[in-house]
Design a protein around this motif. Sequence first.
Motif, PDB file in Angstrom:
ATOM      1  N   THR A  56       0.826  -1.211   0.000  1.00 37.98           N
ATOM      2  CA  THR A  56       0.000   0.000   0.000  1.00 37.98           C
ATOM      3  C   THR A  56       0.856   1.255   0.000  1.00 37.98           C
ATOM      4  O   THR A  56       2.049   1.222   0.328  1.00 37.98           O
ATOM      5  N   VAL A  79      -4.179  -6.805  -4.176  1.00 38.09           N
ATOM      6  CA  VAL A  79      -5.572  -7.113  -4.483  1.00 38.09           C
ATOM      7  C   VAL A  79      -5.739  -8.606  -4.766  1.00 38.09           C
ATOM      8  O   VAL A  79      -4.769  -9.343  -4.873  1.00 38.09           O
ATOM      9  N   THR A  82      -8.221 -10.470  -9.612  1.00 36.69           N
ATOM     10  CA  THR A  82      -9.299  -9.671 -10.192  1.00 36.69           C
ATOM     11  C   THR A  82      -9.875 -10.283 -11.464  1.00 36.69           C
ATOM     12  O   THR A  82     -11.053 -10.090 -11.761  1.00 36.69           O
ATOM     13  N   SER A 194     -10.945  -5.778  -2.037  1.00 36.38           N
ATOM     14  CA  SER A 194     -10.851  -5.800  -3.498  1.00 36.38           C
ATOM     15  C   SER A 194     -11.833  -6.811  -4.090  1.00 36.38           C
ATOM     16  O   SER A 194     -12.392  -6.584  -5.176  1.00 36.38           O
ATOM     17  N   GLU A 212      -7.177  -0.149   2.100  1.00 39.79           N
ATOM     18  CA  GLU A 212      -8.395   0.658   1.975  1.00 39.79           C
ATOM     19  C   GLU A 212      -8.083   2.121   1.636  1.00 39.79           C
ATOM     20  O   GLU A 212      -8.877   2.804   0.983  1.00 39.79           O
ATOM     21  N   LEU A 215      -7.764   1.952  -2.175  1.00 43.58           N
ATOM     22  CA  LEU A 215      -8.929   1.492  -2.931  1.00 43.58           C
ATOM     23  C   LEU A 215     -10.179   2.332  -2.692  1.00 43.58           C
ATOM     24  O   LEU A 215     -10.943   2.590  -3.630  1.00 43.58           O
ATOM     25  N   CYS A 253     -17.061   1.383  -7.928  1.00 42.57           N
ATOM     26  CA  CYS A 253     -16.273   0.224  -7.493  1.00 42.57           C
ATOM     27  C   CYS A 253     -15.556  -0.428  -8.672  1.00 42.57           C
ATOM     28  O   CYS A 253     -14.375  -0.792  -8.581  1.00 42.57           O
ATOM     29  N   VAL A 256     -12.519   1.639  -9.777  1.00 45.84           N
ATOM     30  CA  VAL A 256     -11.341   1.476  -8.919  1.00 45.84           C
ATOM     31  C   VAL A 256     -10.630   0.170  -9.220  1.00 45.84           C
ATOM     32  O   VAL A 256      -9.400   0.122  -9.344  1.00 45.84           O
ATOM     33  N   ILE A 257     -11.399  -0.905  -9.353  1.00 47.42           N
ATOM     34  CA  ILE A 257     -10.771  -2.215  -9.543  1.00 47.42           C
ATOM     35  C   ILE A 257     -10.175  -2.352 -10.941  1.00 47.42           C
ATOM     36  O   ILE A 257      -9.286  -3.184 -11.170  1.00 47.42           O
ATOM     37  N   TYR A 260      -6.724  -0.768 -10.117  1.00 46.49           N
ATOM     38  CA  TYR A 260      -5.915  -1.606  -9.238  1.00 46.49           C
ATOM     39  C   TYR A 260      -6.280  -3.067  -9.451  1.00 46.49           C
ATOM     40  O   TYR A 260      -6.958  -3.675  -8.625  1.00 46.49           O
TER      41      TYR A 260
END
Length: 286
Positions: A56, A79, A82, A194, A212, A215, A253, A256-257, A260
């Motif tokens: 982080t 994360v 994904t 995540s 957090e 994210l 959301c 953001v993902i 990241y």
Amino acid sequence: LAFCAAILYKLFCDKKVRLSQWCFYRLPGIESERSFFHGLLKGLARRNVDHFISYTSYGENYLKSIGVDSNNISVAVNVCDTTYWNKKYLELEASNPTAERIRKSEKLIVAFIGTLSAQKKPLMVLEVAEKMRHSNCEFFIAGSGELEGFMHAQILARKLDNVTMLGHLKEEIAELMHKVDLLFVPGRGGIAISESLCMGCPVIVHQGDGVELDLIDSPDVGNITRSASVDSFEDAIRGWFDSSRRYQSTIACKRVIKKYDTQAMIDIFNLAFKKFDNKTDALNDC
């Protein structure tokens, strides 16, 4: 012990070896080491590290504060897988679209997902649920652990009919995250955040593992509360009763993902290791 072995190898066997350490380095709310010996050992080890990769930006800032050169620090926001979770989202969305689900929803559904241990603070879920027992809100607890029996007893003793314990889930976790409106992380945690964002589900957290802070970059993605009090968590949850906000959060959301994701982590690692390639052919990632 593994890292000490790598350092000894570098010192006595091959001085060309470069060492990279991947860690969170510092957790939010923790200002000191566990013990003097622990701090001493970490300090000695870090003197032999050539490059630091932090989970982080919070860990990066800590390393800078103790004098580590920013050129020797990379941030690979930690994360989940994904690709897997985004695929699950598309599958679930095809059968039960978020917009339709939220439009039909009568209650705000909040989930705690994780090990039922003191570190995760699952008992806080019961405290918040008890205070919100007359609100249009329902809580689901998915997980198992040392506090499971005690929590079952507390739910019965307090007559918390707005709390349901689901036990340990595996494949069903993605489906649960897709159905609920909020993920509640009252204690330590990081990967679940995540995972939740991949499912388009916002998150309420106080101090997880620091991820957090990267994210949850806007109120549309979730809330980082100022304290870990019942009142603070309740206020944050009540802010999500607005169904239009919940629908908008799904888009945020996923934004953001997309930034990241797992590939972004891989790219950061590759860039860090290329720095070694310019100096030596020997590389040891520990």
